[in-house]
Design an enzyme around this catalytic site. Structure first.
Site, short mmCIF file in Angstrom:
data_model
loop_
_atom_site.label_atom_id
_atom_site.label_comp_id
_atom_site.label_asym_id
_atom_site.label_seq_id
_atom_site.Cartn_x
_atom_site.Cartn_y
_atom_site.Cartn_z
N HIS A 102 -12.96 32.13 -3.06
CA HIS A 102 -13.16 32.61 -1.68
C HIS A 102 -12.21 32.80 -0.91
O HIS A 102 -11.38 32.43 -0.32
CB HIS A 102 -13.26 30.94 -0.79
CG HIS A 102 -14.33 30.63 -1.31
ND1 HIS A 102 -15.03 29.88 -0.61
CD2 HIS A 102 -14.44 28.91 -2.24
CE1 HIS A 102 -16.08 29.15 -1.26
NE2 HIS A 102 -15.97 28.84 -2.23
N ASN A 117 -19.92 24.28 2.08
CA ASN A 117 -20.98 25.51 1.47
C ASN A 117 -21.81 26.18 2.00
O ASN A 117 -22.62 25.15 2.70
CB ASN A 117 -20.64 25.56 0.18
CG ASN A 117 -20.09 26.42 -0.75
OD1 ASN A 117 -18.96 26.65 -0.71
ND2 ASN A 117 -19.89 26.09 -1.87
N HIS A 165 -8.63 20.64 1.27
CA HIS A 165 -8.39 19.65 0.02
C HIS A 165 -8.90 19.03 0.55
O HIS A 165 -8.88 18.46 1.50
CB HIS A 165 -6.86 19.57 0.05
CG HIS A 165 -6.55 18.40 -0.48
ND1 HIS A 165 -7.20 18.60 -2.09
CD2 HIS A 165 -5.72 17.62 -1.30
CE1 HIS A 165 -7.04 18.11 -2.91
NE2 HIS A 165 -5.86 16.96 -2.47
N TYR A 183 -7.60 21.23 -5.26
CA TYR A 183 -6.93 21.82 -4.40
C TYR A 183 -5.59 21.62 -3.93
O TYR A 183 -4.45 22.64 -3.65
CB TYR A 183 -7.30 21.11 -3.21
CG TYR A 183 -8.67 22.12 -2.59
CD1 TYR A 183 -9.88 21.65 -4.51
CD2 TYR A 183 -9.42 22.32 -2.35
CE1 TYR A 183 -11.20 22.10 -4.09
CE2 TYR A 183 -10.93 23.41 -2.27
CZ TYR A 183 -11.72 23.19 -3.09
OH TYR A 183 -12.45 23.14 -3.56
FE1 HDD Z 1 -13.96 24.91 -4.08
C1 HDD Z 1 -11.92 26.76 -2.79
C2 HDD Z 1 -16.54 24.86 -1.73
C3 HDD Z 1 -16.24 23.20 -5.99
C4 HDD Z 1 -11.86 24.55 -6.50
N1 HDD Z 1 -13.44 25.53 -2.64
C5 HDD Z 1 -12.86 26.49 -2.09
C6 HDD Z 1 -13.16 26.81 -0.71
C7 HDD Z 1 -14.28 26.55 -0.10
C8 HDD Z 1 -14.73 25.17 -1.44
C9 HDD Z 1 -15.29 26.95 1.02
C10 HDD Z 1 -12.10 27.54 0.30
C11 HDD Z 1 -11.62 26.98 1.23
C12 HDD Z 1 -10.65 28.10 2.07
O1 HDD Z 1 -11.47 28.72 3.00
O2 HDD Z 1 -9.58 28.13 2.16
N2 HDD Z 1 -15.81 24.18 -3.77
C13 HDD Z 1 -16.30 24.36 -2.24
C14 HDD Z 1 -17.25 23.48 -3.11
C15 HDD Z 1 -17.89 23.41 -3.90
C16 HDD Z 1 -16.33 23.55 -4.57
C17 HDD Z 1 -18.55 23.35 -1.51
C18 HDD Z 1 -18.76 22.39 -4.62
C19 HDD Z 1 -19.01 20.84 -3.58
N3 HDD Z 1 -13.87 24.09 -6.08
C20 HDD Z 1 -15.36 23.39 -6.48
C21 HDD Z 1 -14.40 22.81 -7.86
C22 HDD Z 1 -13.01 23.09 -8.09
C23 HDD Z 1 -12.76 23.94 -6.99
C24 HDD Z 1 -15.37 21.71 -8.69
C25 HDD Z 1 -12.06 22.92 -9.27
C26 HDD Z 1 -12.35 21.81 -9.50
N4 HDD Z 1 -12.18 25.40 -4.53
C27 HDD Z 1 -11.22 25.21 -5.20
C28 HDD Z 1 -9.67 25.45 -5.70
C29 HDD Z 1 -9.84 26.36 -4.73
C30 HDD Z 1 -11.12 26.28 -4.19
C31 HDD Z 1 -9.46 27.08 -6.82
C32 HDD Z 1 -9.14 28.26 -4.41
C33 HDD Z 1 -8.33 28.27 -2.75
C34 HDD Z 1 -8.12 26.93 -2.04
O3 HDD Z 1 -9.23 26.08 -3.14
O4 HDD Z 1 -7.65 26.43 -1.72
O5 HDD Z 1 -9.04 24.85 -5.73
#
Ligand code: HDD
Length: 751
Positions: A128, A200, A392, A415
């Site tokens: 993202h 999402n 988060h 997160y």
């Molecule tokens: Fe995630 C970012 C949505 C599963 C780990 N995720 C991130 C963002 C969105 C989502 C919208 C961007 C937030 C922003 O604008 O800063 N993610 C989802 C959805 C998921 C999902 C809807 C499943 C239903 N995500 C998911 C899993 C993991 C992560 C299973 C890890 C185990 N996601 C992350 C992250 C991010 C992230 C790596 C990258 C940047 C951040 O968190 O702040 O931790």
């Protein structure tokens, strides 16, 4: 000897700085002087405006003054200073030993300026990374009271929010319109602390257990050796993963549908994806799925538009959101919930509510509205707000709790971790965009980038030295002003420690098939073309064949059409096809929607009637949409200012096109290879051809009607208004735009 030395120094100074003006009133022999900068031609620079000449205070591009809390503002006072507040008189020339001499180590301003610039970037989000965001307001309807006592849902209660939309796979600078899932993350600054709903635009996810998240993302990101392709799922590693982990098939078919290429962030649904647990004032719990429903409906680009925009306007979605807000067309969504009884098995109508690869059809559990979101202000500073915002899933408030969905559990862990590396330490919640609007009295202390100056002597509990403060809030949930966050005290499923999953998680195809069956023929056609394109970009035969085998488990027709496009044999399903009934709510077609913030291209030329142009512009504007005049050249045409020229306009920017003239080819049009001079400027004909191919509405007024035959556009087809009075155009276009496109114009080969 002192007088002699002084005279020598004066002579030396004269030799080194022969033309230096002396500071008035100070003897030249002792005056430290500075040179007036000159450019190589020897002329002096025009004087810069001085603060005392009325230089305005800094404002953001949106016109919002960069003030607010003076301590938040890095721009205090009118003078340019160093980071330590020392005023600077020249930031364009480094300090040198003579005009052509080497730069001096002593130049702190140079050193500081470069040091800071060298560190301006922070790591982009690991997923993202590319996004855009806006500020807004959430207003509760009060209708959630029977299921959730979170005060954010109280009737009429207004809560500030910050919403960030994003693509998943691409880097920070990648194009907006790629085929991908879109993030829809909302930060609610509630008076009981921050609630982040990190969702999402697709209601299901690729994997069932968060332990696979690094794997699915490694597969979707560019190949590790060549670092290509950027922001694409059309490559071998992605389809290798999806075909081997067939739980990903459901999310993948959503990506292959038009949902993967939204027209605008303003025209997407949002989903919390997981099931959450909500508690009401009586302490009863329910299982809940959150949905955002856009006021403007769910609309998409065509694949060709998406690809063209990747080149013509890679910032299309970012620009669209920004411009809509600036023009007053404030994007809106309704928040709704699907509610399920909190039964021990956490199943609903045979659907496992803890499996994030499954949705619950709206026909089985209606989405009930509980509040409204309006986005009404653009960020003032992209980095400070959009880049530094930290969402988060673990940020929850009283009344809203997590379930044991293993995907959500992993997210709650992940997160926090990512913010440490992205924002450089544990104090990221002190960044202005992340600060809660509720009072904070934590016992967290010190650490990198600590900006708070904590008082007191006893950051521990209990204590007697700080009067016992801070105090524990009460577990009694009746008073929102004093209650604490209390986890719902549900019984945890008992069993042995295992690395395993429930049997219900093995069903990977019934809902994938349900989605396919729910689409209209034209939407299915797009899905077939998308799979064919994406798999056609893969090199590995085994990957393509394995994905075809997965499609055979979804639908025989889908599989056969994609196989035909790839020139591969149609595999036979290895299992009987799963039982599945269509869910009409999953189709984007069939409803009409309000028309706001749309881009209406109006072609003008010397033959346009200025009165027609005025009527058209006013009607489009009055309804909260944006008229963009497209003329043969910049400046004034047909009595109005043009915003685009035939050289700068491209069809993909417009939701509908109005022709008020049939302009002849301009002098800047290269001769046709056929040697024949076309009657109409070929750039206008191209606009019309593309708008027609993308099934968008076209209207012609006056001489504009002559363009249609030149572009081979038949007059008697849906969505084409070949000859109208100017006053009739906008009402007719509004009707057409309510379904977004003239869907009948798309060819459909799929059964
Ligand atoms: Fe995630 C970012 C949505 C599963 C780990 N995720 C991130 C963002 C969105 C989502 C919208 C961007 C937030 C922003 O604008 O800063 N993610 C989802 C959805 C998921 C999902 C809807 C499943 C239903 N995500 C998911 C899993 C993991 C992560 C299973 C890890 C185990 N996601 C992350 C992250 C991010 C992230 C790596 C990258 C940047 C951040 O968190 O702040 O931790």
């Amino acid at each position: 000897p002192v007088a002699k030395a002084a005279q020598k120094l004066e002579e030396a100074a004269e030799r080194l700085l022969p033309d230096t003006p002396h500071v008035p009133g100070v003897p030249s022999s002792t005056t430290p002087t500075v040179e007036e900068p000159t450019d190589p031609a020897g002329t002096t620079h025009p004087p810069a405006p001085k603060p005392d000449q009325g230089t305005p205070a800094p404002v953001s591009p949106t016109g919002v003054p960069v003030t607010g809390d003076p301590l938040d503002s890095a721009q205090q006072g009118r003078w340019l200073t160093t980071a330590t507040g020392v005023r600077v008189h020249d930031t364009d020339h480094s300090l040198k030993a003579g005009r052509r001499g080497p730069t001096l180590l002593q130049d702190h301003h140079l050193r500081e300026k470069l040091m800071h610039f060298d560190h301006e970037r922070i790591p982009e989000r690991v997923v993202h990374a590319r996004g855009a965001a806006a500020h807004g307001r959430f207003t509760g309807y009060g209708t959630a009271a029977s299921i959730c006592h979170a005060s954010v849902f109280d009737e009429g209660k207004e809560t500030p929010v910050f919403v960030r939309f994003s693509t998943v796979l691409g880097s920070r600078g990648s194009a907006d319109t790629v085929r991908d899932t879109r993030g829809f993350a909302t930060k609610f600054y509630t008076d009981e602390g921050i609630w982040d709903l990190v969702g999402n635009n697709i209601p299901v996810f690729f994997i069932q257990d968060g332990i696979k998240f690094p794997d699915v993302i490694h597969a979707g990101k560019p190949h590790p050796d060549r670092e290509i392709p950027q922001a694409q799922s059309a490559h071998d590693t992605f389809w290798d993963f999806v075909s081997l982990h067939t739980e990903a098939q459901h999310h993948a078919i959503w990506n292959m549908s038009d949902r993967g290429i939204p027209r605008s962030y303003r025209m997407m649904e949002g989903f919390g994806v997981h099931t959450f647990r909500c508690t009401n004032a009586d302490g009863q719990t329910n299982l809940v799925k959150f949905h955002w429903k856009p006021k403007l409906g769910v609309h998409s680009l065509t694949w060709e538009e998406a690809q063209m925009l990747g080149g013509f306007d890679p910032d299309f979605h970012r620009r669209d959101l920004y411009d809509a807000i600036e023009s007053g067309a404030h994007p809106e969504w309704e928040l709704g919930v699907q509610v399920f009884p909190d039964t021990p098995d956490q199943m609903f109508e045979g659907i496992d509510l803890l499996d994030s690869t499954k949705l619950v059809p709206e026909e089985l559990a209606a989405v009930q509205p509980i509040g409204r979101l309006v986005l009404e202000a653009n960020p003032t500073n992209f980095f400070a707000e959009v880049e530094q915002v930290a969402f988060h899933t673990g940020h929850m408030v009283p009344g809203i709790d997590a379930t044991d969905d293993p995907l959500l559990q992993a997210r709650n862990f992940s997160y926090l971790d990512t913010q440490l590396s992205r924002l450089g330490g544990p104090n990221f919640n002190q960044l202005p965009i992340n600060r809660p609007h509720a009072p904070v009295n934590d016992m967290l202390r010190d650490g990198m980038h600590q900006t708070a100056v904590h008082g007191g002597a006893a950051p521990y509990r209990p204590n007697s030295l700080d009067g016992g403060c801070p105090f524990h809030a009460t577990t009694d949930q009746s008073d929102p002003a004093t209650r604490a966050f209390v986890e719902a005290a549900v019984t945890v499923a008992e069993g042995r420690k295992v690395r395993d999953q429930p049997a219900s998680y093995d069903d990977h195809f019934s809902q994938t098939r349900m989605f396919w069956l729910s689409l209209s023929p034209v939407e299915r056609e797009h899905v077939v073309r998308a799979y064919t394109f994406e798999l056609g970009k893969c090199y590995e035969q085994a990957v393509k064949e394995r994905q075809l085998l997965a499609l055979a488990q979804v639908d025989a027709d889908l599989c056969a059409q994609v196989a035909a496009g790839l020139g591969l044999e149609v595999p036979t399903a290895t299992e009987p096809l799963p039982e599945a009934a269509p869910s009409p709510a999953l189709s984007q077609l069939g409803a009409t929607w309000p028309v706001e913030g749309r881009m209406i291209g109006i072609v003008v030329g010397a033959g346009s009637d200025p009165a027609d142009v005025e009527v058209l512009r006013d009607a489009v504007l009055a309804d909260g949409n944006v008229p963009l005049l497209i003329g043969p050249h910049g400046g004034e045409v047909a009595g109005a200012t043009v915003q685009r020229t035939f050289a700068t306009a491209r069809s993909v920017e417009f939701d509908a096109l109005v022709l008020t003239d049939a302009p002849v080819p301009g002098p800047d049009v290269p001769p046709s290879p056929t040697g024949r001079t076309p009657d109409v400027d070929p750039r206008v004909t191209l606009l019309v051809e593309e708008v027609f191919r993308h099934a968008k509405a076209i209207a012609a007024v006056g001489r504009g009607a002559e363009v249609l035959p030149a572009a081979d556009v038949p007059a008697e087809v849906p969505g084409v208004l070949p000859d109208l009075e100017a006053a009739a155009v906008w009402p007719a276009l509004t009707e057409l735009l309510a379904t977004h496109r003239a869907w009948e114009r798309f060819p459909v080969a799929v059964g």
